[in-house]
Scaffold this motif. Structure first.
Motif, mmCIF file in Angstrom:
data_model
loop_
_atom_site.group_PDB
_atom_site.id
_atom_site.type_symbol
_atom_site.label_atom_id
_atom_site.label_comp_id
_atom_site.label_asym_id
_atom_site.label_seq_id
_atom_site.Cartn_x
_atom_site.Cartn_y
_atom_site.Cartn_z
ATOM 1 N N ALA A 282 -17.440 29.853 5.640
ATOM 2 C CA ALA A 282 -15.980 29.781 5.634
ATOM 3 C C ALA A 282 -15.374 30.439 4.402
ATOM 4 C CB ALA A 282 -15.530 28.323 5.707
ATOM 5 N N PHE A 283 -16.221 30.863 3.455
ATOM 6 C CA PHE A 283 -15.716 31.406 2.199
ATOM 7 C C PHE A 283 -16.255 32.812 1.964
ATOM 8 C CE2 PHE A 283 -15.643 26.832 1.939
ATOM 9 C CZ PHE A 283 -14.360 26.590 1.458
ATOM 10 N N GLY A 284 -15.342 33.733 1.774
ATOM 11 C CA GLY A 284 -15.698 35.123 1.546
ATOM 12 C C GLY A 284 -14.461 35.988 1.629
ATOM 13 N N ALA B 176 -1.451 30.827 -0.242
ATOM 14 C CA ALA B 176 -2.090 29.532 -0.487
ATOM 15 C C ALA B 176 -3.549 29.569 -0.043
ATOM 16 C CB ALA B 176 -1.337 28.431 0.248
ATOM 17 N N HIS B 177 -3.816 30.272 1.048
ATOM 18 C CA HIS B 177 -5.196 30.438 1.521
ATOM 19 C C HIS B 177 -6.034 31.206 0.492
ATOM 20 C CE1 HIS B 177 -8.542 31.446 4.187
ATOM 21 N NE2 HIS B 177 -8.364 32.714 3.867
ATOM 22 N N VAL B 178 -5.449 32.241 -0.117
ATOM 23 C CA VAL B 178 -6.143 33.010 -1.159
ATOM 24 C C VAL B 178 -6.521 32.101 -2.328
ATOM 25 C CG1 VAL B 178 -5.756 34.732 -2.979
ATOM 26 C CG2 VAL B 178 -5.283 35.302 -0.601
ATOM 27 N N VAL B 179 -5.602 31.224 -2.723
ATOM 28 C CA VAL B 179 -5.880 30.300 -3.828
ATOM 29 C C VAL B 179 -7.005 29.341 -3.455
ATOM 30 C CG1 VAL B 179 -4.928 28.464 -5.275
ATOM 31 C CG2 VAL B 179 -3.540 30.483 -4.753
ATOM 32 N N ALA B 180 -6.909 28.737 -2.265
ATOM 33 C CA ALA B 180 -7.954 27.804 -1.826
ATOM 34 C C ALA B 180 -9.307 28.488 -1.744
ATOM 35 C CB ALA B 180 -7.571 27.201 -0.475
ATOM 36 N N MET B 181 -9.301 29.754 -1.314
ATOM 37 C CA MET B 181 -10.551 30.505 -1.225
ATOM 38 C C MET B 181 -11.152 30.713 -2.613
ATOM 39 S SD MET B 181 -12.488 31.967 1.150
ATOM 40 C CE MET B 181 -11.524 32.582 2.532
ATOM 41 N N GLN B 182 -10.329 31.036 -3.595
ATOM 42 C CA GLN B 182 -10.845 31.216 -4.954
ATOM 43 C C GLN B 182 -11.399 29.914 -5.519
ATOM 44 O OE1 GLN B 182 -8.265 33.887 -7.605
ATOM 45 N NE2 GLN B 182 -6.913 33.413 -5.883
#
Length: 380
Positions: free
Chosen positions: A254-256, A364-370
């Motif tokens: 889920a992360f990439g 917000a998705h970019v932040v959660a991904m980081q």
């Protein structure tokens, strides 16, 4: 005539660059697979708790190490704040040198001791050493100190990309381990002897434990508290943090870097003229865990930065004794952010919602991904 050809050459070069980027963007996956994190066998969970058990007969000593010029905000402060509120060990913020510790992407604090002072006061070493992500993974002081602590019997816990520094010491060779998704390839290239374990937020192998991204510091510290003081104590602390569970389940796929992630980062970077600076006003007693999570998140939007100011203008002492230094006063040029009151996990969720309201859900998705944070509302 020469100038005209030069301008055309520049334009053509730019078009070729954008064409290349566009091809790369289209080659990226559109999103993460729709699936659930696999269950972690109870035997594996119990083995991790056993690996983290402290020596009997004394109160454990925990050293959280950082370099002065660039240590990751959440990795340094969240473990310290959580363990201190649990009051199950003596927890010390340690720095390589005297002076303030500059954290990234936000905050500046004072460490409790330098490595030299810690060694003088604890000649037998720490029981646990927590290694955050740092801007330099090859700092000779840190690497030598980690090897020495491990040699004295310390259990080493690397949070996020702290695994890269740990890998550089050789302490991860021929061990099972994980790290932040973004740095995984780099870690394995530098330390090819590592046995990477996917789909786990934390992995223990002997006296060494590693975790996935930044937000994994919360479940990792709750697991450590459970190993030191039992399940009931860990549950009490988890309730105060707003964390319903803290097992090792994780869905690595889920992360990439997805197409949406890359396109959002590019768009936000190109909108540099519309970037914002926010001010977080804090005072004595501020929850350092909530503060670290909120400041970290707002600083990862590629649209905003965070300045820390204190009501008194002086250093602030957090709820669990961390001295936080305000940024140089710029007459409050930025907009004030809401206070960071409430259970830290809920503060993080609310911060992501606030970011989504201001810049859109993809940011917000970019932040959660980081943060490698499994944000339920973050989308694929």
């Amino acid at each position: 005539m020469t100038m005209r050809y030069l301008l055309w050459g520049i334009i053509m070069l730019m078009l070729l660059c954008f064409a290349g980027f566009g091809g790369w963007l289209l080659s990226l996956p559109t999103g993460a697979p729709a699936s659930e994190a696999p269950q972690v066998p109870q035997a594996e969970r119990q083995a991790m708790l056993e690996a983290l058990r402290p020596p009997e007969g004394r109160r454990p000593v925990v050293a959280v190490i950082g370099i002065n010029d660039a240590t990751e905000t959440t990795d340094y402060l969240v473990p310290t704040g959580i363990l201190r509120r649990a009051d199950v060990a003596d927890v010390l913020l340690v720095s390589t040198d005297p002076g303030p510790v500059r954290l990234y992407p936000a905050l500046q604090v004072e460490a409790d001791q330098t490595m030299a002072t810690f060694d003088a006061e604890h000649p037998d070493g720490a029981d646990y050493v927590i290694v955050p992500a740092m801007s330099r993974d090859d700092d000779p002081q840190v690497l030598g100190w980690l090897r020495a602590q491990a040699g004295r019997g310390a259990r080493i816990i690397a949070v996020c990309a702290g695994a890269k520094a740990l890998g550089a010491t050789g302490l991860l060779d021929n061990r099972r381990a994980t790290t932040h998704w973004y740095y995984l390839r780099d870690l394995l290239q530098r330390s090819p002897g590592i046995n990477y374990v996917p789909d786990r937020r934390m992995v223990s192998d002997g006296a060494v434990t590693t975790t996935t991204g930044i937000s994994a510091s919360m479940p990792m510290m709750l697991t450590l508290i459970e190993a030191i003081a039992g399940r009931q104590k860990a549950e009490e602390v988890a309730t105060g943090l707003g964390v319903p569970s803290w097992d090792a389940r994780h869905l690595s796929a889920a992360f990439g870097i997805t197409r949406r992630f890359a396109a959002t980062v590019l768009a936000n970077r190109l909108a540099f003229w519309d970037s914002e600076e926010f001010v977080l006003q804090i005072k004595d007693g501020v929850d350092e865990v909530s503060l670290a999570l909120a400041a970290d998140a707002w600083s990862r939007t590629y649209r905003s930065s965070v300045e820390i100011q204190s009501v008194s203008g002086e250093a602030v002492v957090s709820a669990n004794g961390i001295r936080i230094l305000p940024d140089p006063d710029r007459a409050h040029e930025g907009q004030d952010l809401p206070s960071v009151e409430g259970p830290p996990a809920r503060v993080l969720d609310q911060t992501l919602e606030d970011i989504a309201s201001r810049y859109g859900r993809p940011t917000a998705h970019v932040v959660a991904m980081q943060l490698e944070y499994p944000w339920a509302k973050g989308g694929p």
